[in-house]
Each structure stands twice: as structure tokens, then as C-alpha cells.
Design a protein around this motif. Structure first.
Motif, PDB file in Angstrom:
ATOM      1  N   TYR A 224       0.929  -1.195  -0.020  1.00  0.00           N
ATOM      2  CA  TYR A 224       0.014   0.184  -0.428  1.00  0.00           C
ATOM      3  C   TYR A 224       0.886   1.567   0.404  1.00  0.00           C
ATOM      4  O   TYR A 224       0.557   2.471  -0.213  1.00  0.00           O
ATOM      5  N   VAL A 225       2.200   1.338   0.547  1.00  0.00           N
ATOM      6  CA  VAL A 225       2.856   2.332   1.285  1.00  0.00           C
ATOM      7  C   VAL A 225       3.527   2.694  -0.311  1.00  0.00           C
ATOM      8  O   VAL A 225       3.428   3.912  -1.105  1.00  0.00           O
ATOM      9  N   ASP A 226       4.369   1.590  -1.439  1.00  0.00           N
ATOM     10  CA  ASP A 226       4.374   1.950  -2.638  1.00  0.00           C
ATOM     11  C   ASP A 226       3.773   1.860  -3.433  1.00  0.00           C
ATOM     12  O   ASP A 226       3.912   2.970  -4.569  1.00  0.00           O
ATOM     13  N   ALA A 227       2.385   1.752  -3.372  1.00  0.00           N
ATOM     14  CA  ALA A 227       1.655   2.120  -3.908  1.00  0.00           C
ATOM     15  C   ALA A 227       0.757   3.691  -4.382  1.00  0.00           C
ATOM     16  O   ALA A 227       0.631   4.451  -5.121  1.00  0.00           O
ATOM     17  N   ALA A 228       0.755   3.857  -3.027  1.00  0.00           N
ATOM     18  CA  ALA A 228       0.896   5.403  -2.469  1.00  0.00           C
ATOM     19  C   ALA A 228       1.688   6.354  -3.050  1.00  0.00           C
ATOM     20  O   ALA A 228       1.635   7.521  -3.573  1.00  0.00           O
TER      21      ALA A 228
ATOM     22  N   ILE B  33     -10.827   8.486 -14.319  1.00  0.00           N
ATOM     23  CA  ILE B  33      -9.759   9.313 -13.130  1.00  0.00           C
ATOM     24  C   ILE B  33      -9.131   8.160 -12.358  1.00  0.00           C
ATOM     25  O   ILE B  33     -10.196   6.720 -11.854  1.00  0.00           O
ATOM     26  N   ALA B  34      -7.475   8.716 -12.172  1.00  0.00           N
ATOM     27  CA  ALA B  34      -6.854   7.746 -11.650  1.00  0.00           C
ATOM     28  C   ALA B  34      -7.099   7.651 -10.602  1.00  0.00           C
ATOM     29  O   ALA B  34      -7.794   8.181  -9.482  1.00  0.00           O
ATOM     30  N   SER B  35      -7.083   6.372  -9.530  1.00  0.00           N
ATOM     31  CA  SER B  35      -6.850   5.748  -8.226  1.00  0.00           C
ATOM     32  C   SER B  35      -5.939   5.186  -7.713  1.00  0.00           C
ATOM     33  O   SER B  35      -5.550   4.027  -8.609  1.00  0.00           O
ATOM     34  N   VAL B  36      -5.854   4.908  -6.207  1.00  0.00           N
ATOM     35  CA  VAL B  36      -4.528   3.978  -6.166  1.00  0.00           C
ATOM     36  C   VAL B  36      -5.970   3.323  -4.112  1.00  0.00           C
ATOM     37  O   VAL B  36      -5.987   4.256  -3.931  1.00  0.00           O
ATOM     38  N   ARG B  37      -5.229   2.130  -4.706  1.00  0.00           N
ATOM     39  CA  ARG B  37      -5.820   1.525  -3.326  1.00  0.00           C
ATOM     40  C   ARG B  37      -4.349   1.554  -2.135  1.00  0.00           C
ATOM     41  O   ARG B  37      -3.353   1.572  -2.593  1.00  0.00           O
ATOM     42  N   VAL B  38      -5.422   2.241  -0.969  1.00  0.00           N
ATOM     43  CA  VAL B  38      -4.340   2.856  -0.035  1.00  0.00           C
ATOM     44  C   VAL B  38      -3.917   2.089   1.633  1.00  0.00           C
ATOM     45  O   VAL B  38      -3.899   2.259   2.098  1.00  0.00           O
ATOM     46  N   ALA B  39      -5.851   0.996   1.321  1.00  0.00           N
ATOM     47  CA  ALA B  39      -5.670   0.480   2.074  1.00  0.00           C
ATOM     48  C   ALA B  39      -6.613  -0.730   1.978  1.00  0.00           C
ATOM     49  O   ALA B  39      -7.409  -0.578   0.908  1.00  0.00           O
ATOM     50  N   SER B  40      -6.922  -1.836   2.697  1.00  0.00           N
ATOM     51  CA  SER B  40      -7.562  -3.154   2.306  1.00  0.00           C
ATOM     52  C   SER B  40      -9.572  -2.221   1.814  1.00  0.00           C
ATOM     53  O   SER B  40     -10.153  -2.968   1.116  1.00  0.00           O
ATOM     54  N   ASP B  41      -9.729  -1.491   2.514  1.00  0.00           N
ATOM     55  CA  ASP B  41     -11.004  -0.348   2.424  1.00  0.00           C
ATOM     56  C   ASP B  41     -11.256   0.727   2.429  1.00  0.00           C
ATOM     57  O   ASP B  41     -11.613   1.584   2.607  1.00  0.00           O
TER      58      ASP B  41
ATOM     59  N   THR C 229      -9.683   3.814  -0.878  1.00  0.00           N
ATOM     60  CA  THR C 229      -9.511   3.694  -2.504  1.00  0.00           C
ATOM     61  C   THR C 229      -9.423   5.346  -2.184  1.00  0.00           C
ATOM     62  O   THR C 229     -10.351   6.150  -2.253  1.00  0.00           O
ATOM     63  N   VAL C 230      -8.030   6.293  -2.857  1.00  0.00           N
ATOM     64  CA  VAL C 230      -8.472   7.638  -3.010  1.00  0.00           C
ATOM     65  C   VAL C 230      -8.266   8.177  -4.913  1.00  0.00           C
ATOM     66  O   VAL C 230      -7.278   7.626  -5.388  1.00  0.00           O
ATOM     67  N   SER C 231      -9.277   8.507  -5.279  1.00  0.00           N
ATOM     68  CA  SER C 231      -9.044   9.181  -6.234  1.00  0.00           C
ATOM     69  C   SER C 231      -8.295  10.465  -6.686  1.00  0.00           C
ATOM     70  O   SER C 231      -8.301  10.761  -5.444  1.00  0.00           O
ATOM     71  N   TYR C 232      -6.984  10.333  -7.702  1.00  0.00           N
ATOM     72  CA  TYR C 232      -6.739  12.027  -7.705  1.00  0.00           C
ATOM     73  C   TYR C 232      -6.057  12.284  -9.078  1.00  0.00           C
ATOM     74  O   TYR C 232      -6.436  11.288  -9.892  1.00  0.00           O
ATOM     75  N   GLY C 233      -5.589  13.027  -9.596  1.00  0.00           N
ATOM     76  CA  GLY C 233      -5.425  13.022 -10.955  1.00  0.00           C
ATOM     77  C   GLY C 233      -5.908  14.066 -11.385  1.00  0.00           C
ATOM     78  O   GLY C 233      -7.812  14.887 -11.219  1.00  0.00           O
ATOM     79  N   VAL C 234      -6.224  14.335 -12.460  1.00  0.00           N
ATOM     80  CA  VAL C 234      -7.374  15.209 -13.668  1.00  0.00           C
ATOM     81  C   VAL C 234      -6.474  15.017 -14.884  1.00  0.00           C
ATOM     82  O   VAL C 234      -5.547  14.581 -14.938  1.00  0.00           O
ATOM     83  N   ASN C 235      -7.595  15.139 -15.648  1.00  0.00           N
ATOM     84  CA  ASN C 235      -7.036  14.629 -18.047  1.00  0.00           C
ATOM     85  C   ASN C 235      -7.564  15.888 -18.731  1.00  0.00           C
ATOM     86  O   ASN C 235      -7.322  17.189 -17.697  1.00  0.00           O
ATOM     87  N   ALA C 236      -6.915  15.519 -19.416  1.00  0.00           N
ATOM     88  CA  ALA C 236      -6.011  16.873 -20.303  1.00  0.00           C
ATOM     89  C   ALA C 236      -7.627  17.628 -20.749  1.00  0.00           C
ATOM     90  O   ALA C 236      -7.281  18.841 -21.951  1.00  0.00           O
ATOM     91  N   ASP C 237      -8.843  16.633 -21.036  1.00  0.00           N
ATOM     92  CA  ASP C 237      -9.759  18.054 -21.168  1.00  0.00           C
ATOM     93  C   ASP C 237     -10.391  18.285 -20.201  1.00  0.00           C
ATOM     94  O   ASP C 237     -11.642  18.936 -20.137  1.00  0.00           O
ATOM     95  N   ASN C 238     -10.348  18.663 -19.283  1.00  0.00           N
ATOM     96  CA  ASN C 238     -10.125  19.363 -17.945  1.00  0.00           C
ATOM     97  C   ASN C 238     -10.978  20.803 -18.203  1.00  0.00           C
ATOM     98  O   ASN C 238     -10.198  21.176 -19.346  1.00  0.00           O
ATOM     99  N   SER C 239     -12.108  21.346 -17.966  1.00  0.00           N
ATOM    100  CA  SER C 239     -12.390  22.470 -18.263  1.00  0.00           C
ATOM    101  C   SER C 239     -11.621  23.081 -18.134  1.00  0.00           C
ATOM    102  O   SER C 239     -11.290  24.522 -19.076  1.00  0.00           O
ATOM    103  N   ALA C 240     -10.659  23.461 -17.641  1.00  0.00           N
ATOM    104  CA  ALA C 240      -9.408  24.639 -17.070  1.00  0.00           C
ATOM    105  C   ALA C 240      -8.646  24.887 -18.434  1.00  0.00           C
ATOM    106  O   ALA C 240      -8.223  25.627 -18.872  1.00  0.00           O
ATOM    107  N   PHE C 241      -7.976  23.507 -18.803  1.00  0.00           N
ATOM    108  CA  PHE C 241      -7.404  22.939 -19.578  1.00  0.00           C
ATOM    109  C   PHE C 241      -7.946  23.399 -21.124  1.00  0.00           C
ATOM    110  O   PHE C 241      -6.761  23.658 -21.821  1.00  0.00           O
ATOM    111  N   GLU C 242      -8.917  23.272 -20.719  1.00  0.00           N
ATOM    112  CA  GLU C 242      -9.421  22.969 -22.374  1.00  0.00           C
ATOM    113  C   GLU C 242      -9.826  24.979 -22.688  1.00  0.00           C
ATOM    114  O   GLU C 242     -10.277  25.044 -23.699  1.00  0.00           O
TER     115      GLU C 242
END
Length: 303
Positions: free
Chosen positions: A65-69, A172-180, A182-195
Motif C-alpha cells: 500500500y505504501v509503495d502504491a501510494a 480518473i486515476a485511483s490508488v488503493r491505500v488500504a484494504s477498505d 481507495t483515493v481518486s486523484y489527478g485530472v485529465n487533459a480535457d478538464n474544463s480549465a485546460f480546455e
């Protein structure tokens, strides 16, 4: 004359057995002294063997979990840095648009040329990679998410959204940080701000000239894009915080589990060394006594 023992068989046999047992104990202690653990296999832990196995599995899982995080956090940091560069582009664009608002054709031509370069820079930033993956591509991390080949032609519109440059997906990317957890993170290039950034750059870069109305509208959109980009950075900061907090909890748990495991498997090397010294003295005395017993024969007894 053949030497004969005088009623020493049972005693000597017992002493030899005791010495052999002591040697076995010493051999085991020497292994413990060199390895620092109670046993080199689970069988040596007796009833604690299952507890040791469970704790070691927990340690391994926590480390995964630490490595993935850690990997996810690194990606977020790369995204954050790239968006910082986007902010710099917008700031520079607004500065040059403001200069062009005076009506100077030189300033107007300069901002058009600069916008062309900025559009290429934006394409490069949105195609940022980390660990061999495109971080702004959603789930399609193996392919560049932004293609300016068709997008960069034509001035487009300042009021109509256009994400035709985007080749990624909506994941949207996510990472499992514990058995119960998951944290979603990041943003895609089509985000309204980038558009919005892409839209204003395309408009300015492909204009042959800029009227005061064009400049005013471009400044408004650039200002909105700047605010929205700052919001994206704030989100990434929150994502990083959530990931790092979860990673810290797993690190603490891993340390706790390792301590419990070490309490069950570890030995006090200093104490073992002291015991070995005592056992060595006992073994030396035992063999000395055994040697004397075995040297007794009838002739010496009758003297």
C-alpha cells in the motif's frame, strides 16, 4: 594390560548424553546469536508460528500500500508541477494581451506569435509522462492524450468549448491505500480549465489580427482559465494530502506489526552471548570430569 572401568559406565554414559545435549543447545544459541532471531524456520516458533505468519503478511501488505501510494503521490506531484507551468503560460499571455490592448500592431503581432508557441507548450505539458505513463490521459496511459495536428488550425471560438485535441478517456486515476480505502486523484487533459487554456491560445494563435473586442474577450477567458487552473492545483494538493496521510497510516501500522513480529521472533543477542559463555564453561567442565572418569581403570584403582 587392558584398562577396565570401575562401575563408571552408567555415569559416563549420562555425562556424554548431557554434554551432547549441551552442545546441541549451544549450536542453536550460536545460530540465534548470528541471525538475531529465535528460529530460522516457522517450526521453531511453536504456538506463535501462526501469529508470526499473520504479522509478516500484514507487513508485506502494508508495504504494498505504501509503495502504491508513493507512486500515485509522485504522479500527483508531476501533474502539479506541469499545471504550475500552465499558470505561467496564462500569466504571460494575459500580460501580452494587456500590452496589445493599446492598439499597437507590433504588440498584437507579438502576442499572436507567442500564443502559437504557447499552444505547442500546452500540448507538450498535457502529454507529460511519469514512469512511462501519460499522467493526463485518464485510463489510456500508454498513448499521448493530446494531438494538436487538427486542433491548431483555424481560430475557433472563444465561447464554444472544444476538446477535439483530446485522445484520452474519462477515467480518473485511483490508488488503493488500504484494504477498505481507495483515493481518486489527478485530472485529465480535457478538464474544463485546460480546455479554456487551449481555446484561448488557439483563438489568439490563429488570428491574423486582434481587435480590441477580441483582446478583451481573450483576456476574460484567460482570466477564467487562470482561476480554474488554480482550482485544479488546489484539488491536486488535496489529493496529495489524502494519499500521503493514508501512506503515513500504513507506514505506522507496518512499524507496529514489525515490532510485534520482532518481539515474537527476535532474541537478545547480548543475553545469548552471555549464555553461550556460561554453556561453554559448563561444557569444558563436563568434558574434563568425563575425561577423568574414563581414565580410571582397575590397575590405578588398586594402587
Amino acid at each position: 594390560m587392558v584398562a577396565m572401568r570401575v562401575a563408571t559406565f552408567a555415569q559416563s554414559n549420562r555425562m556424554i548424553s548431557d554434554a551432547m545435549r549441551l552442545e546441541s543447545v549451544m549450536a542453536n544459541k550460536q545460530i540465534q546469536e548470528s541471525s538475531g532471531v529465535l528460529s530460522t524456520d516457522f517450526g521453531g516458533y511453536g504456538s506463535d508460528a501462526q501469529h508470526v505468519v499473520n504479522l509478516q503478511v500484514s507487513v508485506t501488505r502494508a508495504q504494498s500500500y505504501v509503495d502504491a501510494a508513493t507512486l500515485a503521490d509522485s504522479k500527483v506531484q508531476v501533474m502539479y508541477s506541469a499545471i504550475g507551468s500552465v499558470t505561467d503560460i496564462l500569466t504571460q499571455l494575459r500580460s501580452q494581451l494587456s500590452a496589445a490592448s493599446t492598439g499597437s500592431s507590433t504588440e498584437s503581432n507579438s502576442v499572436i506569435t507567442t500564443a502559437q508557441q504557447m499552444l505547442e507548450q500546452m500540448g507538450s505539458l498535457m502529454n507529460t509522462q511519469y514512469d512511462g505513463q501519460y499522467v493526463f490521459a485518464g485510463g489510456k496511459t500508454d498513448a499521448a492524450p493530446v494531438d494538436l495536428t487538427s486542433f491548431s488550425s483555424g481560430s475557433g471560438s472563444l465561447t464554444t468549448a472544444d476538446t477535439s485535441y483530446y485522445n484520452g478517456d474519462d477515467e480518473i486515476a485511483s490508488v488503493r491505500v488500504a484494504s477498505d480505502q481507495t483515493v481518486s486523484y489527478g485530472v485529465n487533459a480535457d478538464n474544463s480549465a485546460f480546455e479554456e487554456v487551449m481555446r484561448v491560445l488557439k483563438f489568439v494563435a490563429n488570428s491574423t489580427s486582434l481587435s480590441s473586442s477580441d483582446i478583451s474577450s481573450a483576456l476574460d477567458l484567460a482570466g477564467t482559465a487562470l482561476d480554474d487552473t488554480a482550482a485544479v492545483q488546489a484539488k491536486l494538493s488535496n489529493d496529495a494530502s489524502a494519499i500521503e496521510t493514508a501512506s503515513s497510516r500504513q507506514t505506522d501500522y507496518k512499524s507496529y506489526a514489525e515490532t510485534l513480529s520482532n518481539d515474537l521472533t527476535g532474541v537478545d543477542v547480548a543475553a545469548i552471548t552471555a549464555q553461550l559463555s556460561t554453556y561453554q564453561a559448563q561444557l569444558t567442565a563436563s568434558y574434563s570430569a568425563l575425561g577423568k572418569i574414563l581414565s580410571i581403570n582397575l590397575a590405578s584403582y588398586l594402587k
